[in-house]
Design an enzyme around this catalytic site. Structure first.
Site, short mmCIF file in Angstrom:
data_model
loop_
_atom_site.label_atom_id
_atom_site.label_comp_id
_atom_site.label_asym_id
_atom_site.label_seq_id
_atom_site.Cartn_x
_atom_site.Cartn_y
_atom_site.Cartn_z
CE LYS A 177 -1.90 2.96 2.14
NZ LYS A 177 -1.69 4.39 1.80
CG LEU A 181 0.71 12.77 0.27
CD1 LEU A 181 1.67 13.33 1.30
CD2 LEU A 181 -0.19 13.87 -0.27
N GLY A 230 6.83 4.94 8.23
CA GLY A 230 6.02 6.14 8.28
C GLY A 230 6.15 6.81 9.63
CB THR A 234 0.77 5.71 10.94
OG1 THR A 234 0.30 7.03 10.68
CG2 THR A 234 -0.01 4.73 10.10
N GLY A 235 2.61 4.22 13.14
CA GLY A 235 3.35 3.04 13.61
C GLY A 235 2.70 2.43 14.84
CB SER A 236 1.06 3.94 17.83
OG SER A 236 2.13 4.52 18.43
CD GLU A 252 13.26 0.48 9.37
OE1 GLU A 252 13.85 1.45 9.90
OE2 GLU A 252 13.74 -0.66 9.36
CB CYS A 286 13.21 8.46 8.49
SG CYS A 286 14.17 7.38 7.44
CD GLU A 385 10.55 12.62 11.59
OE1 GLU A 385 9.41 12.20 11.83
OE2 GLU A 385 11.45 11.94 11.09
#
Ligand code: NAD
Length: 491
Positions: A177, A181, A230, A234-236, A252, A286, A385
């Site tokens: 996926k 963007l 990402g 969203t990682g959570s 990551e 990142c 960040e």
């Protein structure tokens, strides 16, 4: 540009028929309407991947046979190098030479994992020395199963290759996926895979929004492994979904990577590595060199040179010759960077260069390369960040102080140290709490070396042999070689 999803070896319209606009960030023009996948398409893709894994040839091929497909995909990427690089520029905004570098790296990634797939045949079974001579054990590696991969927009093709290549090398099947963007080049990978005859269902690509397509993918019961790159929030969500079903997971996430520069360093070389570390890809990296710590003795000189060189950076459309800094990927990203600068000012920081929308552009999300000094240690500018062309610079006196400042972060993706003293750089590299430490440079990235973070920067490693391990299970096979069972119940 593709208008369909790639599912089970077929190009198909999203079941609900939706599309979303793809915008060139340099011109703000709509350049395409990409297919907007939803839960129904994700289900079709996962079903295809499940079938390809459970019943198809892919996981049962030898590593060498899978390697032939991976090398063919690498060749296919190289054949379309120019077109892919152009697509990446109009989709993401990055300068063309950077996009060209990314495409070459993506092809190299498929070649690298082809080599590791071949290695799986040679190193397939690792004998295990047992203390008990009545048994013989070996460990074998097997593919985890169906992998669901979700990627961001900063390196659309490269992030796809970092996940697709090792997963396929391992023998997994995948649903990818891409970011809403930047959907263009990932769909081209589907076309290349199709051209080389990859069996149906091995690689499925569903473009769409995070909540509409990403969330159903991470929630899908038939996905065995989630691989995500990402943001931390969203990682959570990904790890929560993985926790519910005990899926394997690798993440990551973000970073706030420090660069420690001691006063025996060559200032010109340090400035070049800072510029590369923070302005490459408009700082939307990142591992970007976003916190620079400079020892007192060279602080003023280094800052002066950094400001001079930063002001010379040529901003423009990524397709224009000589551009070194393109637009940010979206209006939202542009506005977030602008608001981070406003907050930094309010917190008492000083803007030493840049700090605003780039002048002279009526259209496009262009932002000046920016240097912040005197950011308070508890300010967002220093701690959060920003994900844009913004670097915070501050001075330090002692090695211990520099290491403590560097490690005082919830992130731990990358760090860098520069000094003429090799013993010191080794000592500092050992003390830095980060998954990647660069000595006397910043940001060079190699397909062969592990990539990933400590702390909130992630879980697991991509690239190198570690990236392959992400998609492998380890199975113990033990044979009784002695004559008789334990004799515990039956004497
Ligand atoms: P993001 O988390 O918003 O989106 C990443 C991907 O997740 C996109 O494909 C998005 O559609 C999808 N997504 C969003 N919500 C989802 C949900 N509920 N369920 C499933 N999928 C969902 O991040 P972004 O803005 O695309 O990328 C920027 C972030 O990525 C930065 O924080 C950056 O540090 C990080 N990043 C990390 C690395 C790394 O290697 N560590 C590399 C690139 C980017």
């Amino acid at each position: 540009m593709r208008t369909d999803l790639y599912i089970d070896g077929q190009w198909c319209k999203p079941i609900k028929g939706g599309t979303f606009a793809v915008i060139n960030p340099a011109t703000e023009e709509i350049i395409h309407h990409a297919p907007a996948g939803t839960a129904e398409d994700i289900d079709a893709a996962v079903t295809a991947a499940r079938r390809a894994f459970d019943e198809g040839p892919w996981p049962r091929l030898s590593g060498g046979e899978r390697a032939r497909y991976l090398r063919a995909i690498a060749d296919g990427i190289r054949t379309c190098q120019a077109e892919l690089a152009q697509l990446e520029v109009i989709d993401n905004g990055k300068p063309l030479p950077e996009a060209d570098w990314d495409v070459a790296d993506a092809a190299g990634c498929f070649d690298f994992y082809a080599g590791l797939a071949e290695g799986l045949d040679a190193n397939g079974a690792e004998p295990i020395a047992l203390a008990d001579a009545r048994f013989a054990s070996r460990a074998v590696k097997e593919p985890i199963g169906v992998a669901g991969a979700i990627i961001p927009w900063n390196y659309p093709l490269l992030m796809a290759s970092w996940k697709v290549a090792p997963a396929l090398a391992a023998g997994c099947t995948m649903v990818l996926k891409p970011s809403e963007l930047t959907p263009l080049t990932a769909l081209e990978v589907g076309a290349i895979a199709d051209d080389v005859g990859l069996p149906a269902g091995v690689l499925n690509i569903v473009t769409g929004f995070g909540m509409d397509a990403g969330q159903p993918l991470i929630d899908h019961k038939d996905v065995d492994k989630l691989a995500f790159t990402g943001s931390v929030p969203t990682g959570s969500r990904v790890i929560a979904a993985a926790a519910r079903d005990i899926k394997k997971v690798s993440l990551e996430l973000g970073g706030k990577s420090p660069f420690l520069i001691f006063d025996d360093s060559d200032v010109e070389k340090a400035v070049e590595w800072i510029l590369f570390g923070i302005f490459w890809n408009q700082g939307q990296v990142c591992s970007a060199t976003s916190r620079v710590l400079v020892q007192d003795g060279i602080y003023d000189r280094l800052l002066r040179r950094l400001v001079e060189e930063t002001r010379k950076i040529k901003i423009g459309d990524g397709l224009a010759t000589g551009t070194l800094l393109g637009p940010l990927v979206s209006k939202r990203q542009h506005d977030q960077v602008l608001s981070a600068i406003d907050k930094a000012r309010s917190a008492g920081a000083t803007i030493a260069a840049g700090g605003q929308r780039a002048p002279g552009f009526n259209k496009g999300y262009f932002f000046e390369p920016t240097i912040i000094i005197n950011a308070p240690l508890d300010s967002d500018a220093w701690r959060q960040e920003i994900f844009g062309p913004v670097v915070c610079v501050r001075s330090f006196s002692t090695e211990a102080e520099a290491v403590a400042l560097a490690n005082d972060s919830r992130f731990g993706l990358a760090a860098a140290v520069m000094s003429a003293d090799d013993e010191r750089t080794e000592r500092v590299a050992a003390a830095l709490r980060a998954g990647i430490v660069w000595i006397n440079c910043s940001q060079p990235t190699f397909t062969e070396a592990p990539w990933g973070g400590y702390k909130q920067s992630g879980i697991g490693r991509e690239l190198g042999r570690w990236g392959l391990e992400n998609y492998l299970e380890t199975k113990q096979i033990t044979r009784m070689t002695g004559k008789d069972p334990w004799g515990w119940y039956i004497k």
